[in-house]
Design a protein around this motif. Structure first.
Motif, PDB file in Angstrom:
ATOM      1  N   ASP A  35      37.823  41.453  34.389  1.00 17.31           N
ATOM      2  CA  ASP A  35      36.675  40.996  33.591  1.00 17.31           C
ATOM      3  C   ASP A  35      37.138  40.159  32.407  1.00 17.31           C
ATOM      4  OD1 ASP A  35      37.407  42.746  31.513  1.00 17.31           O
ATOM      5  OD2 ASP A  35      35.879  44.222  31.991  1.00 17.31           O
ATOM      6  N   ARG A  36      36.193  39.639  31.678  1.00 16.52           N
ATOM      7  CA  ARG A  36      36.511  38.745  30.560  1.00 16.52           C
ATOM      8  C   ARG A  36      37.271  39.447  29.446  1.00 16.52           C
ATOM      9  NH1 ARG A  36      30.799  35.999  31.261  1.00 16.52           N
ATOM     10  NH2 ARG A  36      31.467  34.325  32.633  1.00 16.52           N
ATOM     11  N   ALA A  37      37.167  40.757  29.380  1.00 19.59           N
ATOM     12  CA  ALA A  37      37.904  41.523  28.364  1.00 19.59           C
ATOM     13  C   ALA A  37      39.319  41.868  28.827  1.00 19.59           C
ATOM     14  CB  ALA A  37      37.138  42.808  28.027  1.00 19.59           C
ATOM     15  N   GLY A  38      39.667  41.497  30.051  1.00 22.12           N
ATOM     16  CA  GLY A  38      41.004  41.741  30.560  1.00 22.12           C
ATOM     17  C   GLY A  38      41.170  43.063  31.287  1.00 22.12           C
ATOM     18  N   ARG A  39      40.054  43.769  31.557  1.00 18.65           N
ATOM     19  CA  ARG A  39      40.128  45.039  32.287  1.00 18.65           C
ATOM     20  C   ARG A  39      40.137  44.780  33.787  1.00 18.65           C
ATOM     21  NH1 ARG A  39      36.392  46.263  28.139  1.00 18.65           N
ATOM     22  NH2 ARG A  39      34.805  45.471  29.526  1.00 18.65           N
ATOM     23  N   LEU A  40      40.975  45.533  34.470  1.00 20.36           N
ATOM     24  CA  LEU A  40      41.053  45.462  35.926  1.00 20.36           C
ATOM     25  C   LEU A  40      40.330  46.647  36.534  1.00 20.36           C
ATOM     26  CD1 LEU A  40      44.863  44.741  36.332  1.00 20.36           C
ATOM     27  CD2 LEU A  40      43.021  43.138  36.812  1.00 20.36           C
ATOM     28  N   THR A  41      39.709  46.423  37.671  1.00 20.53           N
ATOM     29  CA  THR A  41      39.191  47.530  38.466  1.00 20.53           C
ATOM     30  C   THR A  41      39.639  47.314  39.905  1.00 20.53           C
ATOM     31  OG1 THR A  41      37.074  46.435  38.892  1.00 20.53           O
ATOM     32  CG2 THR A  41      37.147  47.974  37.033  1.00 20.53           C
ATOM     33  N   ALA A  42      39.867  48.415  40.592  1.00 21.03           N
ATOM     34  CA  ALA A  42      40.250  48.381  42.003  1.00 21.03           C
ATOM     35  C   ALA A  42      39.007  48.693  42.816  1.00 21.03           C
ATOM     36  CB  ALA A  42      41.347  49.413  42.281  1.00 21.03           C
ATOM     37  N   GLY A  43      38.456  47.668  43.425  1.00 17.73           N
ATOM     38  CA  GLY A  43      37.245  47.868  44.211  1.00 17.73           C
ATOM     39  C   GLY A  43      36.100  48.419  43.381  1.00 17.73           C
ATOM     40  N   GLY A  44      36.036  48.026  42.101  1.00 17.61           N
ATOM     41  CA  GLY A  44      34.963  48.486  41.213  1.00 17.61           C
ATOM     42  C   GLY A  44      35.201  49.859  40.612  1.00 17.61           C
ATOM     43  N   ARG A  45      36.350  50.471  40.889  1.00 23.28           N
ATOM     44  CA  ARG A  45      36.661  51.810  40.382  1.00 23.28           C
ATOM     45  C   ARG A  45      37.936  51.770  39.555  1.00 23.28           C
ATOM     46  NH1 ARG A  45      36.991  53.457  46.107  1.00 23.28           N
ATOM     47  NH2 ARG A  45      39.049  54.046  45.439  1.00 23.28           N
ATOM     48  N   ALA A  46      38.190  52.872  38.890  1.00 22.93           N
ATOM     49  CA  ALA A  46      39.447  53.100  38.168  1.00 22.93           C
ATOM     50  C   ALA A  46      39.789  51.974  37.194  1.00 22.93           C
ATOM     51  CB  ALA A  46      40.587  53.333  39.149  1.00 22.93           C
ATOM     52  N   PRO A  47      38.949  51.764  36.177  1.00 18.75           N
ATOM     53  CA  PRO A  47      39.239  50.689  35.223  1.00 18.75           C
ATOM     54  C   PRO A  47      40.612  50.875  34.571  1.00 18.75           C
ATOM     55  CG  PRO A  47      37.299  51.952  34.541  1.00 18.75           C
ATOM     56  CD  PRO A  47      37.776  52.531  35.819  1.00 18.75           C
ATOM     57  N   LEU A  48      41.288  49.774  34.397  1.00 19.80           N
ATOM     58  CA  LEU A  48      42.627  49.780  33.844  1.00 19.80           C
ATOM     59  C   LEU A  48      42.714  48.695  32.783  1.00 19.80           C
ATOM     60  CD1 LEU A  48      45.586  50.794  34.083  1.00 19.80           C
ATOM     61  CD2 LEU A  48      45.894  49.086  35.879  1.00 19.80           C
TER      62      LEU A  48
END
Length: 134
Positions: free
Chosen positions: A15-28
């Motif tokens: 996302d624009r804030a630099g957070r990753l998600t794996a298939g929409g889950r487990a934000p990193l």
């Protein structure tokens, strides 16, 4: 009639804030110190250990492991593009029991890590098993 091979699909979102998600889950949320190159190396080590786990379980072998990867990026000689030119993976394992054909187990772990199989040049692997170089 040819047998259709298994197919695996993966997706992630950044996302624009630099957070990753794996298939929409487990934000990193990753610290800026984590470059894309570090993430490739993390994927390589995790894939190598996952491949090892698959083959070790089939042999009834338990293990604990720690891994490290390093790489060198510079211009390739053939096309003058910056790319990985060296990839090294070091794995320190404790195996119980040690299988009779340890080398075959380690070779399968290397061969069946599809992240490593996708990289050029191919990674160089070094294994330490129960304190000894393998």
């Amino acid at each position: 009639m040819a047998v259709k091979p298994k197919e695996f699909t993966y997706e992630l979102e950044l996302d624009r804030a630099g957070r990753l998600t794996a298939g929409g889950r487990a934000p990193l949320e990753l610290d800026p110190a984590w470059t894309p190159e570090h993430l490739v190396l993390a994927g390589l080590v995790r894939c190598t250990l996952q491949s090892l786990r698959f083959h070790a379980e089939r042999l009834g072998v338990d293990f604990t492991a720690a891994g490290r990867a390093s790489a060198r990026v510079t211009k390739r000689g053939d096309d003058e593009r910056y790319a990985f030119v060296e990839l090294d993976v070091d794995v320190d394992l404790e195996l119980e029991p040690v299988p009779d054909d340890l080398r075959e187990l380690l070779d399968r772990a290397e061969r069946d890590c599809f992240v490593g199989a996708s990289l050029r040049p191919s990674p160089r692997y070094r294994w330490r098993v129960n304190g000894d170089a393998a």
